[in-house]
Motif scaffolding. Structure first.
Motif, PDB file in Angstrom:
ATOM      1  N   PHE A  75     -25.863-150.160 -48.218  1.00 42.76           N
ATOM      2  CA  PHE A  75     -27.151-150.064 -48.911  1.00 42.76           C
ATOM      3  C   PHE A  75     -27.474-148.597 -49.259  1.00 42.76           C
ATOM      4  O   PHE A  75     -27.860-148.266 -50.381  1.00 42.76           O
ATOM      5  N   LEU A  76     -27.245-147.692 -48.270  1.00 40.74           N
ATOM      6  CA  LEU A  76     -27.531-146.263 -48.515  1.00 40.74           C
ATOM      7  C   LEU A  76     -26.606-145.696 -49.581  1.00 40.74           C
ATOM      8  O   LEU A  76     -27.001-144.901 -50.425  1.00 40.74           O
ATOM      9  N   LEU A  77     -25.328-146.170 -49.542  1.00 38.28           N
ATOM     10  CA  LEU A  77     -24.357-145.703 -50.571  1.00 38.28           C
ATOM     11  C   LEU A  77     -24.825-146.137 -51.945  1.00 38.28           C
ATOM     12  O   LEU A  77     -24.793-145.367 -52.903  1.00 38.28           O
ATOM     13  N   GLU A  78     -25.269-147.377 -51.982  1.00 36.36           N
ATOM     14  CA  GLU A  78     -25.726-147.937 -53.259  1.00 36.36           C
ATOM     15  C   GLU A  78     -26.933-147.146 -53.788  1.00 36.36           C
ATOM     16  O   GLU A  78     -27.023-146.826 -54.964  1.00 36.36           O
ATOM     17  N   LYS A  79     -27.838-146.789 -52.847  1.00 41.36           N
ATOM     18  CA  LYS A  79     -29.042-146.046 -53.247  1.00 41.36           C
ATOM     19  C   LYS A  79     -28.788-144.543 -53.386  1.00 41.36           C
ATOM     20  O   LYS A  79     -29.672-143.772 -53.772  1.00 41.36           O
ATOM     21  N   GLN A  80     -27.570-144.164 -53.030  1.00 37.88           N
ATOM     22  CA  GLN A  80     -27.132-142.764 -53.116  1.00 37.88           C
ATOM     23  C   GLN A  80     -28.048-141.829 -52.313  1.00 37.88           C
ATOM     24  O   GLN A  80     -28.481-140.789 -52.776  1.00 37.88           O
ATOM     25  N   VAL A  81     -28.415-142.264 -51.113  1.00 38.76           N
ATOM     26  CA  VAL A  81     -29.191-141.398 -50.221  1.00 38.76           C
ATOM     27  C   VAL A  81     -28.428-141.259 -48.911  1.00 38.76           C
ATOM     28  O   VAL A  81     -27.632-142.120 -48.565  1.00 38.76           O
ATOM     29  N   GLY A  82     -28.704-140.144 -48.203  1.00 35.71           N
ATOM     30  CA  GLY A  82     -27.968-139.874 -46.962  1.00 35.71           C
ATOM     31  C   GLY A  82     -28.778-140.203 -45.731  1.00 35.71           C
ATOM     32  O   GLY A  82     -28.280-140.041 -44.631  1.00 35.71           O
ATOM     33  N   GLN A  83     -30.085-140.595 -45.895  1.00 33.07           N
ATOM     34  CA  GLN A  83     -30.882-140.884 -44.721  1.00 33.07           C
ATOM     35  C   GLN A  83     -31.975-141.906 -45.058  1.00 33.07           C
ATOM     36  O   GLN A  83     -32.300-142.083 -46.237  1.00 33.07           O
ATOM     37  N   ALA A  84     -32.507-142.511 -44.010  1.00 34.60           N
ATOM     38  CA  ALA A  84     -33.564-143.492 -44.220  1.00 34.60           C
ATOM     39  C   ALA A  84     -34.477-143.501 -43.000  1.00 34.60           C
ATOM     40  O   ALA A  84     -34.048-143.140 -41.901  1.00 34.60           O
ATOM     41  N   VAL A  85     -35.741-143.921 -43.237  1.00 32.63           N
ATOM     42  CA  VAL A  85     -36.674-144.060 -42.115  1.00 32.63           C
ATOM     43  C   VAL A  85     -36.440-145.442 -41.510  1.00 32.63           C
ATOM     44  O   VAL A  85     -36.263-146.426 -42.231  1.00 32.63           O
ATOM     45  N   VAL A  86     -36.412-145.505 -40.150  1.00 24.70           N
ATOM     46  CA  VAL A  86     -36.178-146.788 -39.483  1.00 24.70           C
ATOM     47  C   VAL A  86     -37.513-147.317 -38.975  1.00 24.70           C
ATOM     48  O   VAL A  86     -38.272-146.600 -38.309  1.00 24.70           O
ATOM     49  N   LEU A  87     -37.788-148.587 -39.345  1.00 28.95           N
ATOM     50  CA  LEU A  87     -39.052-149.202 -38.940  1.00 28.95           C
ATOM     51  C   LEU A  87     -38.807-150.338 -37.942  1.00 28.95           C
ATOM     52  O   LEU A  87     -37.744-150.956 -37.964  1.00 28.95           O
ATOM     53  N   SER A  88     -39.852-150.581 -37.134  1.00 31.44           N
ATOM     54  CA  SER A  88     -39.761-151.742 -36.253  1.00 31.44           C
ATOM     55  C   SER A  88     -40.232-152.957 -37.052  1.00 31.44           C
ATOM     56  O   SER A  88     -40.698-152.808 -38.191  1.00 31.44           O
ATOM     57  N   ALA A  89     -40.156-154.123 -36.436  1.00 27.83           N
ATOM     58  CA  ALA A  89     -40.506-155.349 -37.146  1.00 27.83           C
ATOM     59  C   ALA A  89     -41.960-155.321 -37.635  1.00 27.83           C
ATOM     60  O   ALA A  89     -42.300-155.908 -38.668  1.00 27.83           O
ATOM     61  N   ASP A  90     -42.855-154.582 -36.903  1.00 31.95           N
ATOM     62  CA  ASP A  90     -44.259-154.536 -37.325  1.00 31.95           C
ATOM     63  C   ASP A  90     -44.580-153.274 -38.139  1.00 31.95           C
ATOM     64  O   ASP A  90     -45.698-152.785 -38.155  1.00 31.95           O
ATOM     65  N   ASN A  91     -43.542-152.745 -38.767  1.00 32.17           N
ATOM     66  CA  ASN A  91     -43.670-151.622 -39.702  1.00 32.17           C
ATOM     67  C   ASN A  91     -44.151-150.317 -39.080  1.00 32.17           C
ATOM     68  O   ASN A  91     -44.707-149.473 -39.744  1.00 32.17           O
TER      69      ASN A  91
END
Ligand SMILES: Nc1ncnc2c1ncn2[C@@H]1O[C@H](COP(=O)(O)OP(=O)(O)OP(=O)(O)O)[C@@H](O)[C@H]1O
Length: 715
Positions: free
Chosen positions: A98-114
């Protein structure tokens, strides 16, 4: 599949959880400090409840500063709202794509309740992949090392890159030595590897021998994207298989030989396994049962040949080796069943069926029976000439029952009443008869007649004698019969149950009238004879079946002595055995021979179906086998050494406790240790040295047994 599943990881396993809390009220300077300190390239911004608001990246800060924003300004206007987020529970492999597809190297990780849980960047993903590849590597390495097939990996020049344990042991090589060396040094016979040229094609299976090991070797060339880079050698060790194949071949040959031998005999042979299935048959067996091979081999003998009852021979209490007359498939036959043992376990049974030429057998058996009768008859005759007087004291016993009988016999000896001695063969009936006669002080002789041994045509003349000229060939002057010979003495009628009915009538008449005439004579002879009759048959039953005359039975049944079999007074066995040994040693000129305690124990355990006579025979056989002055267990007949002992019941000798001088208790009382040692030696002998089975036989645990072995020094 197994490997893939074991590597399934979620984002939560690898994300960075140490993310400082940043709200929209923090300044640009705060954000710069965090970027510098924590080396995080995406900073999640959250509200009071930690709910995700957006994110701040270094490029957003650069953009603000380039637009002359003050570093003390709040970050609010620069927050990126459409930041890439992932969830903690997302699959790492999918997140990576997914990150490769979006061409980003990082993402914020959320819990199930955001709420914000952390951040995930390329470094984390690389770490996860490294862990995964390490685990793969380790698994493959151990798989490779523990494979039974030997594997050598070669580079494109045929040099060894790696070898597993199996290959090292099969080819007898050491890893340090082999790595980097050319394969031909180990397998000089594999010509293909002699040159330095790459071996681009597979080599099919080849058999080679290294250090007497027979190996099967195969080369598989490896290439990727049509570029050859080496290959692997797969090796299998055939040495064990060849041994097994050889043994199998020998077994097959033996089976063929056995089958051929069996097929050459006239008797039918049927072999069953421990489950009762027919394992082997010969041609005669098919001929006898009139069944084809398919209906016999592999089938349950109970169903295929029910009349033979062969499966019964698999039971532990089956003694075997007896010839039984049977009718199978409406044909008369003789069957001998022999158990097959392996490691002291019954693993099957062989039945030998004699069904051809049965008449020949019949005549052999008849001849034998006649001969036996004759021997017995002449033995009786001999006793007339040189019989030694027997005293009732010669009857050896410490059995209260038998002692009472001795006492009773002595008391009745001086009377006139007839005596009936009952008891199994060999229990000492004749001994009693002679003892009674001896104690009676009768002036006449003791005359024995074995009723089972007199040929039919001789009955009358044997009993009553014959007159001069009574028949052709008759002795001049005639011959007195047993009655005349026993005048004033005792006539011992042994095996009275075998007397023909006609003779019974004649005997009864003499007993009543006390007079008779010789055969062919007319002179009346008066006699005073005391009759002692003996039998091992059930006369009451015979009377009921009209096989024995009732009036004669009551005439004889005046004083009755019922002699118990030896197995019911087993404490007499050691005493008798010692006395018999002494008597025989004297006769055989052997000096003093002692019976070992193990021998006495074995003799005491045996059931003695032939009673004291059988004991005499066993001791005599054993004395013929000894070389020193001690009779040991190995001198005894095999069937006594290896007798089947019922583990749940105590030895017969121990059953009666009310005797003062019990032989087995002698062992224990006189010398506890010796008795224990003998018992254990006996048990070991019974089980051919198998200690577990011996402990079981003695009813003690293995550890107790081993303790005793150590204590008594039996190792
Ligand atoms: N209690 C005993 N003490 C010593 N010897 C004995 C005793 N009982 C039997 N015997 C011996 O055992 C042998 C067999 O005994 P005997 O012939 O008296 O038995 P039996 O009952 O008459 O046998 P059968 O019925 O076969 O004629 C003889 O040699 C006899 O001396």
């Amino acid at each position: 599949m197994l490997i893939k599943n074991s590597f399934t990881q979620t984002v939560s396993n690898y994300m960075n959880r140490h993310v400082p809390k940043l709200t929209d009220q923090h300044t640009i300077l705060d954000a710069v400090k965090i970027f510098r300190k924590d080396k995080i390239w995406i900073l999640p911004v959250m509200d009071e409840q930690n709910l995700f608001v957006g994110a701040l990246t270094p490029s957003a800060i650069f953009k603000a500063l380039s637009e002359n924003a003050s570093i003390d300004e709040p970050i609010l206007p620069y927050i990126i709202k459409n930041t890439i987020t992932v969830y903690e529970t997302d699959d790492l492999t999918e997140v990576r794509s997914f990150l490769l597809e979006k061409q980003v190297g990082q993402a914020v990780v959320l819990s199930a309740d955001n709420r914000v849980s952390g951040v995930l960047d390329t470094k984390n993903i690389i770490q996860a992949y490294k862990t995964r590849s390490d685990t793969y590597g380790y698994s493959l390495e151990s798989l490779f090392q523990h494979m039974q097939t030997g594997i050598l990996a070669l580079d494109y020049k045929g040099r060894i890159l790696v070898a597993n344990h199996a290959a090292e042991s099969m080819c007898n090589i050491k890893r340090d030595y082999s790595i980097g060396h050319h394969f031909s040094e180990i397998f000089p016979d594999l010509i293909e590897f002699k040159s330095d040229n790459p071996q681009m094609t597979d080599i099919p299976l080849q058999r080679i021998t290294i250090d007497h090991k027979k190996l099967l070797v195969k080369y598989k060339s490896l290439s990727r994207e049509s570029k050859y880079w080496g290959g692997i050698i797969l090796i299998s060790d055939l040495t064990d298989y060849e041994e097994i194949a050889k043994e199998l071949e020998i077994t097959k040959r033996l089976e063929r030989t056995l089958q051929t031998v069996l097929n050459t005999t006239n008797d039918a042979y049927i072999v069953i396994d421990q489950t009762g299935k027919i394992d082997m048959i010969n041609e005669a067996a098919m001929d006898f049962t009139k069944k084809p091979k398919q209906q016999l081999l592999g089938r349950s003998v109970k169903l295929a040949i029910p009349e033979i009852h062969l499966e019964e021979a698999l039971n532990d209490d089956f003694q075997g080796e007896k010839l039984e007359a049977m009718i199978i498939e409406k044909r008369k036959c003789l069957v001998q069943k022999t158990p097959i043992f392996k490691d002291h376990q019954r693993v099957g049974t062989i039945a030998k069926i004699i069904y051809k030429d049965l008449n020949k057998w019949k005549s052999v058996i008849k001849t034998l029976t006649d001969l036996e009768k004759e021997v017995s008859f002449y033995r009786g005759e001999l006793s007339l000439i040189g019989g030694t007087p027997f005293d009732l004291d010669d009857i050896i016993t410490q059995d209260p029952e038998l002692k009472k009988l001795k006492h009773f016999a002595r008391q009745s000896a001086s009377g006139f009443s007839n005596v009936l001695l009952l008891g199994e063969s060999g229990t000492g009936k004749e001994l009693f008869a002679r003892g009674i006669h001896n104690a009676s002080h009768r002036t006449g002789k003791f005359i024995k007649v074995n009723c089972a041994a007199i040929p039919e045509e001789l009955w009358e003349s044997e009993f009553f004698g014959y007159a001069d000229g009574a028949f052709t060939g008759a002795k001049k002057g005639g011959k007195p019969g047993k009655f005349e010979l026993a005048h004033n003495g005792t006539l011992f009628l042994d095996e009275i149950g075998d007397m023909p009915l006609l003779m019974q009538v004649k005997l009864l008449r003499v007993l009543q009238e006390k007079e008779f005439e010789r055969v062919g004579g007319n002179e009346t002879i008066n006699v005073n004879v005391r009759i002692i009759a003996a039998t091992n048959k059930n006369l009451t039953e015979m009377v009921a079946k009209n096989e024995f005359r009732e009036d004669l039975f009551y005439r004889l049944n005046v004083i009755v002595l019922n002699i118990p079999p030896l197995r019911e007074r087993a404490h007499d066995i050691p005493l008798l055995a010692k006395s018999i040994t002494k008597k025989l040693c004297h006769l055989m000129g052997l000096g003093n021979v002692h019976l070992s305690k193990t021998v006495l124990m074995a003799l005491s355990m045996y059931q003695w179906p032939g009673n004291v006579r059988e004991l005499e025979n066993a001791v005599e056989r054993a004395l013929n086998a000894i070389e020193s002055d001690v009779l040991e267990i190995e001198h005894l007949p095999e069937y006594i050494q290896k007798q089947k002992i019922n583990q749940s019941s105590e030895p017969p000798a121990l059953k009666k406790t009310n005797v003062e001088q019990v032989s087995i208790s002698d062992f224990y009382k006189l010398n506890m240790d010796n008795a224990e040692k003998d018992t254990i030696t006996f048990a070991l002998n019974q089980t051919n040295g198998n200690r577990t089975a011996a402990a079981k036989l003695l009813g003690i645990s293995r550890s107790q047994f081993y303790k005793k072995l150590r204590k008594l020094d039996i190792l």
